[in-house]
Motif scaffolding. Sequence first.
Motif, PDB file in Angstrom:
ATOM      1  N   SER A 100      -7.627   3.752   7.028  1.00 13.60           N
ATOM      2  CA  SER A 100      -7.587   2.450   7.192  1.00 13.60           C
ATOM      3  C   SER A 100      -8.761   2.277   8.432  1.00 13.60           C
ATOM      4  N   LEU A 134      -3.462   7.168   3.131  1.00 13.49           N
ATOM      5  CA  LEU A 134      -4.193   5.730   3.550  1.00 13.49           C
ATOM      6  C   LEU A 134      -5.350   5.984   4.587  1.00 13.49           C
ATOM      7  N   ILE A 141       0.849  -1.217   0.175  1.00 15.99           N
ATOM      8  CA  ILE A 141       0.063   0.044  -0.045  1.00 15.99           C
ATOM      9  C   ILE A 141       0.871   1.270   0.096  1.00 15.99           C
TER      10      ILE A 141
END
Length: 329
Positions: A262, A260, A250
Amino acid sequence: MNIDRYLNMLLEGQKTEVLGVALNLKIFKSLEEENHTFNSLAVKLELNPHNTKVLLDALVLLDLLYKQGEFYKNEALTKEFFIEETKGYCGDVFLHRKEMLNHGKKMLDTLVKEGCGALKDSKHPKKWAGAAKRFLRQEQENLISKVALDTVTRLKEFSSAKKMLDLGCSSGIVGLEIIKSHLSLQGVLYDYKEVTDVVDEHIKEYGLQNRVTTLSGDIQNDDIGSGYDLIWCSNIFYFFKDKKEVIEKIYKALNTNGVLVSVHVEIDETDKTNLDEYFYFLFLNMQERGVLKPFELSDIFEETGFRSINSYTSVEMPMTKSQIHIAKK
């Protein structure tokens, strides 16, 4: 001192069954279409009158119905989430979760005695594809997308993002809602081939064929693309043998200054405030999946090289609290 707490646990199953029966019989839909007493509803649906009244009274006690004279009416929450064929309908989400938990209960004794054995293989693309058409679509559309949009649109990097990835997208609805909200954003929705075949249809429904594509594969083993300014992933890390390897993948797929997001459940088995989370993931845990500990992901993000990690708990996700990590490259 007594055992009432444990005896009372037995009643939760009955409450679950009452709502399940009401959904399967389309009780709420029938009550929305016309006024009904218990007797007229029993006649319409060909049910036993006495037990129809018992069921309806149980639904009143569960705050799903209320009585107006002799008539039974849907509460506001019922109208929003439990009337079939309406936009916000989540009845299939409830029935699917109920079935999933019942399956876990049936397997519990065997798992304790024998371990997970043949259950270890978590890759069921056809089952995920079927869920993406109904249960997971409803859940993403009506329960998760609002949280995702609120999270992502608050990012200062969002307005300038050019390309995003929804990794392990399931129905793809979360990614589609995010992309729809940003008129110049291009998107890639990633999942198993069987799942992305379903997602392709959802892309057409949204009219976003010119901005959204699908990429198919196994996240652990296959390429996930590159050049992303934003990657969204939710509830995928439990299924990877090597989480760090996936997180490194990633990281490499993100552009410099990429973000990112999450969203996962993290469980401290010694913390009694995690009671719901622990029992919801009980079956998954007994299959020796990677149930996440607090700080487990954030530590790996830091080790991988993310320069900024902001973490907080959200109580808005369905069923359990979730930990949201916003990691910047």
